[in-house]
Design an enzyme around this catalytic site. Structure first.
Site, mmCIF file in Angstrom:
data_model
loop_
_atom_site.group_PDB
_atom_site.id
_atom_site.type_symbol
_atom_site.label_atom_id
_atom_site.label_comp_id
_atom_site.label_asym_id
_atom_site.label_seq_id
_atom_site.Cartn_x
_atom_site.Cartn_y
_atom_site.Cartn_z
ATOM 1 N N ASP A 7 0.843 -1.195 0.000
ATOM 2 C CA ASP A 7 0.000 0.000 0.000
ATOM 3 C C ASP A 7 0.881 1.250 0.000
ATOM 4 O OD1 ASP A 7 -2.374 1.586 0.299
ATOM 5 O OD2 ASP A 7 -1.984 1.692 2.453
ATOM 6 N N ASP A 9 -0.342 4.958 1.080
ATOM 7 C CA ASP A 9 -0.567 5.928 2.150
ATOM 8 C C ASP A 9 -0.465 5.281 3.527
ATOM 9 O OD1 ASP A 9 -1.120 7.906 0.192
ATOM 10 O OD2 ASP A 9 -3.115 7.053 -0.041
#
Length: 179
Positions: A7, A9
């Site tokens: 991922d 963020d």
């Protein structure tokens, strides 16, 4: 070859170090990381949720996020033995696509654009591991979810948890996951 989805963020991009000062300035508040223990900012401040999401949805909000320490070094090392994908649920903030893509090109130039996945539901990912700060993405993911610690997920249990990129480096170097 092992495929690792990562991922963006709060895993490789330090979202909160920009978000909190912007919210505090814009809404005259004094929110700290400690205030987010177990909560997202939207859960903490539902009274300004729409304004927060509008701010996050601005075209360049994601353009200048700081890099999470050691993520560049460890991810580059992982690419030498594994297939690495950067995955982001960008559909929540569709105006972020360009800023996120430019940010990745600037900070992770060793990741091919062909290995960047903008999606909504991460269950579509075909990977052995997903390193993410949001456990909701593990619900229908077919591989193993590895929870990257963030203030909002401190109360989440039931998943392998890592607190830093050094821990991820050690985890994959130990072959514990790969046996």
């Amino acid at each position: 070859m092992t495929r690792i989805a990562i991922d963006m963020d709060e895993v490789i991009a330090d979202f909160n170090s920009k978000l909190l000062p912007h919210i505090n300035t814009r809404f005259n508040t004094h929110i700290t990381l400690a205030d987010l223990n177990g909560l997202t900012i939207q859960q903490l401040r539902p009274d300004i949720k729409e304004q927060i999401e509008a701010m996050i949805g601005e075209v360049d909000f994601f353009a200048d996020l700081a890099v999470i320490p050691d993520s560049q070094r460890v991810i580059e090392k992982l690419t030498q033995k594994h297939e690495v994908l950067i995955t982001t649920a960008a559909m929540e903030f569709p105006l972020s696509f360009d800023a996120k893509f430019r940010w990745l090109a600037a900070h992770f130039p060793f990741i091919s654009p062909m290995n960047i996945v903008f999606c909504g539901n991460k269950s579509i990912l075909n990977a052995d591991y997903l390193i993410d700060d949001n456990a909701r993405h593990f619900a229908h993911f077919r591989g193993e979810g590895i929870l990257f610690s963030a203030p909002h997920n401190q109360n989440v249990t039931g998943f392998r948890r890592v607190n830093s990129w050094q821990e991820i480096d050690a985890l994959f170097a130990s072959d514990e996951l790969l046996s």
